[in-house]
Design a protein around this motif. Structure first.
Motif: not given
Length: 348
Positions: A7-8, A84-86, A282-283, A305-309
């Motif tokens: 989500s990020n 799977d989705h960004a 965010s990571g 929510l999962y997010g990686s930046s």
């Protein structure tokens, strides 16, 4: 495991460095008169340029490198990482962009997403002042371009989102019942105490910004007025879980103090923290196992929510999912964080 959604994931136009008019539009929007400075320069030892934002001059807060935002490389990285989705967001720049530049960004983002074969979604970016033109652009993004929500930043210049100047726009989003991502800005409003040291400026500064924003939103009463508004704050809300019980304490009627020093009668703030405020990681690797588990315990898996930046740090991206899967939390919480919450909130 159900669909995994990041989500990020950051997105900038692929032609930002090659299209001089577009680059000039980005650079011209930055308010130099308020101590924000931008420049484009060569990356030492590489045949690539980078865009640098300093605030104040001499203190780097953002770097965007050329060539990091190509569809082929992002899809390949997503496959390698197991994403799977960004959900795309424009990193930070929406604090400054005018409406015409936002339209250019939204058009390019829509075309990029269209080419992804259903693996990517986008969020509308407009100036948050509630003008007719900006509201029409939100409608266009949602109804014509197929965007999944909106994006804003934690503060604009000197003012946070609880300020009445934003209420017309936020009421519009509330009435549309669309999910809104709140990205951090390069620095909090009061930033001088965190300037000297890079990690304190670039990491802790973002946390101060987000935690300040979340607290102001809760205490302002804006969610009483706008009950459908759902904000997803980056950086785990500046580790807001660590302050949640202190700032929004349960009332203890059986104890009486001589002086009521704090606002312990929190009313429905707990409900708002559950129903209106959400957080992206965010990571994951940057937080650590104990901190992530504490966040889930305090905030709840339904609100994270999962997010990686992406593409800020490759280890955050390629090791992020396994970090969540390795936590001592329930399988339901893992599924919600890694994709279930995003699927629900963005209507994927």
């Amino acid at each position: 495991m159900s669909k995994i959604v990041d989500s990020n994931m950051h997105w900038l136009p692929g032609d930002l460095f090659s299209d001089k008019n577009l680059l000039d539009s980005f650079l011209d929007c930055v308010p130099k008169q308020y101590g924000v400075h931008t420049r484009v320069e060569q990356i030492e030892g590489k045949n690539l340029r980078q865009l640098i934002i300093e605030q104040p001059k001499g203190y780097q807060n953002l770097n965007y490198a050329e060539g990091q935002y190509t569809l082929e490389s992002q899809l390949a990285d997503m496959e390698k990482a197991g994403v799977d989705h960004a959900i795309f967001r424009l990193p930070v720049w929406q604090e400054w962009l005018d409406l015409e530049t936002c339209k250019k960004v939204n058009n390019r983002m829509a075309e990029y997403v269209k080419r992804s074969d259903g693996k990517m979604s986008a969020l509308a970016v407009v100036p948050p002042w509630g003008t007719d033109g900006a509201l029409r652009e939100v409608d266009r993004c949602l109804n014509e371009l197929g965007f999944r929500g909106a994006q804003i930043v934690a503060h604009y210049g000197q003012i946070y989102l609880d300020d009445p100047v934003f209420r017309p726009y936020l009421k519009y989003l509330n009435d549309l019942n669309v999910t809104t991502v709140v990205h951090h800005t390069p620095l909090p409003v009061d930033y001088h105490s965190v300037l000297p040291y890079t990690n304190q400026r670039r990491q802790f500064g973002r946390c101060i910004d987000q935690a300040t924003a979340v607290g102001r939103e809760l205490f302002s009463g804006m969610f009483d007025e706008l009950p459908n508004l759902k904000f997803i704050h980056s950086m785990l809300g500046g580790a807001f879980y660590a302050f949640a019980d202190m700032l929004v304490p349960p009332k203890k009627e059986e104890f009486k103090d001589a002086v009521d020093r704090f606002q312990a009668g929190t009313g429905n703030l707990r409900d708002h923290l559950s129903n209106n405020i959400f957080f992206d990681i965010s990571g994951a690797p940057q937080w650590g196992k104990a901190q992530l588990e504490a966040a889930v315990k305090v905030i709840g898996g339904k609100n994270i929510l999962y997010g990686s930046s992406y593409p800020i740090r490759k280890d955050w991206f390629f090791q992020g999912i396994e970090t969540i899967q390795g936590l001592d939390i329930s399988e339901q919480d893992k599924a919600d964080i890694l994709g279930g919450n995003a699927v629900r909130m963005f209507n994927l």
